[in-house]
Design a protein around this motif. Structure first.
Motif, PDB file in Angstrom:
ATOM      1  N   ILE B 381       6.308 137.147  23.919  1.00  0.00           N
ATOM      2  CA  ILE B 381       5.788 138.680  22.894  1.00  0.00           C
ATOM      3  C   ILE B 381       6.847 139.704  23.087  1.00  0.00           C
ATOM      4  O   ILE B 381       7.471 139.722  23.231  1.00  0.00           O
ATOM      5  CB  ILE B 381       4.829 139.457  24.721  1.00  0.00           C
ATOM      6  N   ASN B 382       6.230 140.237  21.568  1.00  0.00           N
ATOM      7  CA  ASN B 382       6.476 141.392  20.903  1.00  0.00           C
ATOM      8  C   ASN B 382       6.520 142.749  21.759  1.00  0.00           C
ATOM      9  O   ASN B 382       4.918 143.226  22.124  1.00  0.00           O
ATOM     10  CB  ASN B 382       7.145 141.833  19.554  1.00  0.00           C
ATOM     11  N   SER B 383       7.058 143.742  21.639  1.00  0.00           N
ATOM     12  CA  SER B 383       6.979 144.978  22.658  1.00  0.00           C
ATOM     13  C   SER B 383       5.833 146.046  22.297  1.00  0.00           C
ATOM     14  O   SER B 383       5.304 146.777  23.272  1.00  0.00           O
ATOM     15  CB  SER B 383       8.499 145.482  22.974  1.00  0.00           C
ATOM     16  N   ARG B 384       5.501 146.089  21.333  1.00  0.00           N
ATOM     17  CA  ARG B 384       4.170 146.449  20.884  1.00  0.00           C
ATOM     18  C   ARG B 384       2.611 145.369  21.862  1.00  0.00           C
ATOM     19  O   ARG B 384       1.945 146.437  22.328  1.00  0.00           O
ATOM     20  CB  ARG B 384       3.959 146.235  19.005  1.00  0.00           C
ATOM     21  N   ILE B 385       2.696 144.005  21.825  1.00  0.00           N
ATOM     22  CA  ILE B 385       1.410 143.437  22.208  1.00  0.00           C
ATOM     23  C   ILE B 385       1.832 144.785  24.202  1.00  0.00           C
ATOM     24  O   ILE B 385       1.278 144.218  24.518  1.00  0.00           O
ATOM     25  CB  ILE B 385       1.858 142.387  21.974  1.00  0.00           C
ATOM     26  N   ALA B 386       3.178 144.435  23.972  1.00  0.00           N
ATOM     27  CA  ALA B 386       3.407 144.446  25.289  1.00  0.00           C
ATOM     28  C   ALA B 386       2.636 146.085  26.309  1.00  0.00           C
ATOM     29  O   ALA B 386       2.604 145.697  27.282  1.00  0.00           O
ATOM     30  CB  ALA B 386       4.887 144.743  25.695  1.00  0.00           C
ATOM     31  N   GLN B 387       2.558 147.263  25.289  1.00  0.00           N
ATOM     32  CA  GLN B 387       1.759 148.171  25.518  1.00  0.00           C
ATOM     33  C   GLN B 387       0.332 147.831  25.858  1.00  0.00           C
ATOM     34  O   GLN B 387      -0.118 148.336  26.621  1.00  0.00           O
ATOM     35  CB  GLN B 387       2.077 148.644  24.860  1.00  0.00           C
ATOM     36  N   GLU B 388      -0.298 146.938  24.679  1.00  0.00           N
ATOM     37  CA  GLU B 388      -1.218 146.020  25.071  1.00  0.00           C
ATOM     38  C   GLU B 388      -1.497 145.392  26.483  1.00  0.00           C
ATOM     39  O   GLU B 388      -2.239 145.722  27.185  1.00  0.00           O
ATOM     40  CB  GLU B 388      -2.047 144.923  24.121  1.00  0.00           C
ATOM     41  N   VAL B 389      -0.919 144.908  26.660  1.00  0.00           N
ATOM     42  CA  VAL B 389      -0.386 144.324  27.781  1.00  0.00           C
ATOM     43  C   VAL B 389      -0.867 144.494  29.364  1.00  0.00           C
ATOM     44  O   VAL B 389      -1.302 144.573  29.803  1.00  0.00           O
ATOM     45  CB  VAL B 389       0.107 142.753  28.037  1.00  0.00           C
ATOM     46  N   PHE B 390       0.280 145.525  28.997  1.00  0.00           N
ATOM     47  CA  PHE B 390       0.323 146.801  30.264  1.00  0.00           C
ATOM     48  C   PHE B 390      -1.190 147.810  30.491  1.00  0.00           C
ATOM     49  O   PHE B 390      -1.427 147.274  31.357  1.00  0.00           O
ATOM     50  CB  PHE B 390       1.301 147.810  29.893  1.00  0.00           C
ATOM     51  N   ASN B 391      -1.600 148.043  29.195  1.00  0.00           N
ATOM     52  CA  ASN B 391      -3.150 148.553  30.239  1.00  0.00           C
ATOM     53  C   ASN B 391      -4.085 147.755  30.747  1.00  0.00           C
ATOM     54  O   ASN B 391      -4.550 148.307  31.248  1.00  0.00           O
ATOM     55  CB  ASN B 391      -3.721 149.547  28.078  1.00  0.00           C
ATOM     56  N   ALA B 392      -3.822 146.719  29.675  1.00  0.00           N
ATOM     57  CA  ALA B 392      -4.439 145.456  30.085  1.00  0.00           C
ATOM     58  C   ALA B 392      -4.261 144.974  31.509  1.00  0.00           C
ATOM     59  O   ALA B 392      -6.189 144.914  32.819  1.00  0.00           O
ATOM     60  CB  ALA B 392      -5.025 143.784  29.067  1.00  0.00           C
ATOM     61  N   VAL B 393      -3.547 144.868  32.368  1.00  0.00           N
ATOM     62  CA  VAL B 393      -2.783 144.734  33.801  1.00  0.00           C
ATOM     63  C   VAL B 393      -3.394 145.823  34.870  1.00  0.00           C
ATOM     64  O   VAL B 393      -4.150 146.095  35.584  1.00  0.00           O
ATOM     65  CB  VAL B 393      -1.427 143.909  33.825  1.00  0.00           C
ATOM     66  N   TYR B 394      -3.152 147.045  33.253  1.00  0.00           N
ATOM     67  CA  TYR B 394      -3.138 148.516  34.799  1.00  0.00           C
ATOM     68  C   TYR B 394      -4.790 147.969  35.158  1.00  0.00           C
ATOM     69  O   TYR B 394      -4.943 148.212  36.363  1.00  0.00           O
ATOM     70  CB  TYR B 394      -2.816 149.151  33.497  1.00  0.00           C
ATOM     71  N   GLU B 395      -5.300 148.290  34.133  1.00  0.00           N
ATOM     72  CA  GLU B 395      -7.090 147.849  34.126  1.00  0.00           C
ATOM     73  C   GLU B 395      -7.224 147.064  35.020  1.00  0.00           C
ATOM     74  O   GLU B 395      -8.470 147.234  36.283  1.00  0.00           O
ATOM     75  CB  GLU B 395      -7.567 147.586  32.730  1.00  0.00           C
ATOM     76  N   SER B 396      -7.298 145.153  35.291  1.00  0.00           N
ATOM     77  CA  SER B 396      -7.299 144.370  35.700  1.00  0.00           C
ATOM     78  C   SER B 396      -7.048 144.117  37.176  1.00  0.00           C
ATOM     79  O   SER B 396      -7.607 142.988  37.797  1.00  0.00           O
ATOM     80  CB  SER B 396      -7.323 143.819  34.981  1.00  0.00           C
ATOM     81  N   GLY B 397      -5.550 143.857  36.761  1.00  0.00           N
ATOM     82  CA  GLY B 397      -5.075 143.386  37.747  1.00  0.00           C
ATOM     83  C   GLY B 397      -4.289 142.226  38.190  1.00  0.00           C
ATOM     84  O   GLY B 397      -3.963 141.491  38.551  1.00  0.00           O
ATOM     85  N   LYS B 398      -4.884 141.763  36.212  1.00  0.00           N
ATOM     86  CA  LYS B 398      -4.703 140.312  36.280  1.00  0.00           C
ATOM     87  C   LYS B 398      -2.883 140.495  36.093  1.00  0.00           C
ATOM     88  O   LYS B 398      -2.235 141.297  35.679  1.00  0.00           O
ATOM     89  CB  LYS B 398      -5.940 139.531  35.077  1.00  0.00           C
ATOM     90  N   SER B 399      -2.684 138.879  35.996  1.00  0.00           N
ATOM     91  CA  SER B 399      -1.384 138.647  35.673  1.00  0.00           C
ATOM     92  C   SER B 399      -0.900 138.568  33.568  1.00  0.00           C
ATOM     93  O   SER B 399      -1.618 138.908  33.634  1.00  0.00           O
ATOM     94  CB  SER B 399      -0.772 137.649  36.168  1.00  0.00           C
TER      95      SER B 399
END
Ligand code: ZN
Lengths: 93, 475
Positions: B381-399
């Motif tokens: 993934i690129n670093s911009r998408i990483a921010q989106e993934v981070f937020n989703a993991v933060y909310e859900s605790g999914k990998s």
């Protein structure tokens, strides 16, 4: 005869003495000091000072919580209370 | 003439025990007034104190963390004075035989390593808390008898900044060691300040001024700064200082002499007859030594060396032990510890403060951070998408991997797809293409942005740049 500043001692203990009491207690306290002073006649060279006569050390308890008193019970003997607090004369900083 | 100041600090810290020092009442902040009290901590006649072994353990552990000597014999004494917040009319403390003696704290201040001697750290008990009303005062003894450690520094601190850095380091050490939570808001740390001023070059210390009972480090800083300036001014104007106790008035930002009200103290210390002395055995010391943790300064140096983190980032991590622990777990197997630290210091901390979470509340695990950094590092993934993934993991605790798959966020590096996106953008923006051909670099950035938008942010940005350039310049 040891001199004792009875006024000063009374002030530290927060008690008021009459002049007559001051003289009487002064004499008594001097007598006590004189008596204790006898210890100075002993040779204690090489003997460690001790704070207790019983040879016991390391008396502790486990860090466990026990029930406390209720507020009502805690204040029962207090001369005065206020909002659950012990009421005391105004403390000036 | 030039003047210099000398500061010594006495820091009082509430120990983190379950029960109080001499009785089984709970050691807990707050509660309805006078509900954590019993005959012992209320100082009723005929009661006997029994020492809390955990408080003694924490005292010795503090001694070890502060490089102190541990005397073979310690005892408790009564310090006699009358004040409504002292239920027994004396405080039990350690006078001539404290549990720890002569240590030091090492810390960094103004880019130098400093060392301040510790005279002693001794165990005593806290007093009650008074509230003031119009004509009377009231006392709550919930805090009375809470174990209190007094840590006395040598007069070796030479600036206000150094005093402040010393206090912060001490606090971090005590939190690291599990000695105290050091919650300032709850009054768990208070300090007395001693400050004197002397002409530079003079050996003897100047007259000592004591400022008692500061309950915040920022207050201590302000009081020390004020007092330093006051003393220097008095000396400059040819005046003389006297040894005295002064009170800090936070609202006015000034110290005031307390001389008039203060009677010369005569505490008439005497050995506490109700408590036996302590002569700890080696085995006990050894068992405590197992709890000695890495000190914050050592940890800071290790992070800089092992992980190559910049000093500022390291400081932020180290001053927050739970976050530092989290970082270490995340960085443990990572090839990019700096990227791990960045995610934690920027993204994680921002999310935590926004949602008011502590490290213990987090759904996102240290391994998730490690995985996310790996996904970026490997080009998944690129670093911009990483921010989106981070937020989703933060909310859900999914990998992170799971989120990428679930949302189809994997980076598009497939050349035919990228070619198609680029062609579409080139066709739709002839003006920008022209501009770029004329040498305007900005135009390429604009086109690149368009491709990224078309790919919903998933295209490999480096690849997009290359393809665009090639297709525009050599069509
Ligand atoms: Zn109690």
């Amino acid at each position: 005869m040891q001199e004792i500043n009875v006024q000063y001692v009374a002030e530290l203990a927060r008690i008021r003495l009459t002049e007559e009491e001051e003289t009487r207690f002064g004499g008594q306290l001097s007598q006590i000091l004189e008596y204790v002073d006898k210890l100075n006649q002993l040779d204690v060279e090489g003997i460690d000072p001790m704070t207790h006569a019983v040879p016991l050390v390391n008396v502790t308890r486990k860090d466990e919580v026990q029930p406390s008193l209720s507020n009502e019970l805690a204040l029962k003997n207090a001369p005065a209370s206020l909002n659950g607090l012990f009421k005391v004369p105004k403390i000036v900083e | 003439m030039e003047y210099e100041i000398v500061i010594g600090l006495e820091t009082h810290v509430q120990l983190k025990t379950r029960s109080k020092m001499w009785c089984g009442c709970v050691n807990q902040f707050g509660g309805e007034p006078n509900t954590h009290v019993c005959p012992v901590c209320l100082g009723f006649p005929g009661v006997l104190p029994v020492a809390n072994e955990e408080a003694l353990r924490l005292t010795v552990l503090t001694g070890m963390l502060l490089n102190c000597g541990l005397p073979k014999r310690a005892k408790f004494d009564r310090k006699n004075y009358f004040y409504p917040d002292a239920s027994k009319n004396y405080q039990i403390t350690q006078y001539d035989l404290p549990s720890t003696l002569k240590g030091c704290v090492e810390f960094e201040s103004e880019n130098k390593t400093c060392r301040v001697g510790i005279t002693r750290a001794h165990l005593e008990e806290d007093v009650g808390k008074s509230s003031h009303f119009d004509r009377v005062s009231g006392v709550d003894f919930n805090r009375a008898g809470v174990p209190l450690l007094e840590i006395v520094s040598e007069p070796e601190i030479t600036s206000v900044q150094m005093a402040s850095d010393y206090l912060n380091e001490l606090k971090t050490i005590l939190i690291y060691g599990g000695i105290s939570d050091c919650d300032m808001e709850k009054g768990m740390v208070r300090c007395d300040l001693n400050l004197s001023t002397r002409p530079v070059g003079q050996k003897e210390l100047g007259k000592k001024v004591e400022i008692k009972n500061m309950n915040s480090f920022s207050g201590a800083r302000k009081a020390l700064t004020y007092e330093m300036n006051r003393q220097i001014k008095v000396l400059r104007n040819g005046g003389a200082l006297i040894q005295e106790t002064r009170r800090w008035d936070d609202a006015e930002g000034m110290t005031h002499s307390m001389r008039s009200k203060e009677m010369a103290h005569d505490y008439r210390y005497l050995p506490e007859p109700d408590l036996m002395p302590f002569e700890p055995e080696t085995a006990w010391y050894d068992s405590i030594r197992e709890s000695v943790v890495e000190l914050p300064l050592a940890r800071k140096r290790r992070y800089m060396k092992d992980y190559g983190l910049p000093p500022k980032d390291t400081e932020t991590l180290v001053s927050n032990p739970s976050l530092a622990g989290y970082f270490e777990k995340a960085a443990e197997h990572s090839k990019k510890p700096k990227a791990v630290a960045n995610l934690i210091l920027n993204n994680l901390r921002a999310c935590m403060s926004e949602s008011n979470h502590s490290v213990d509340d987090l759904k996102i695990q240290p391994t998730h951070i490690h995985e996310l950094v790996q996904l970026v590092d490997s080009g998944k993934i690129n670093s911009r998408i990483a921010q989106e993934v981070f937020n989703a993991v933060y909310e859900s605790g999914k990998s992170p991997q799971g989120i990428v798959e679930e949302k189809g966020l994997a980076q598009v590096s497939d050349s035919s797809t990228i070619d198609a996106f680029c062609d579409e953008v080139i066709k739709a923006n002839p003006k920008s293409v022209e501009d770029f051909q004329a040498g305007k670099q900005n135009a390429l950035n604009f086109l690149k942005g368009q491709v990224m938008r078309l790919s919903k942010g998933k295209a490999n940005p480096a690849l997009v740049g290359q393809v665009l350039e090639k297709r525009i310049l050599n069509p």
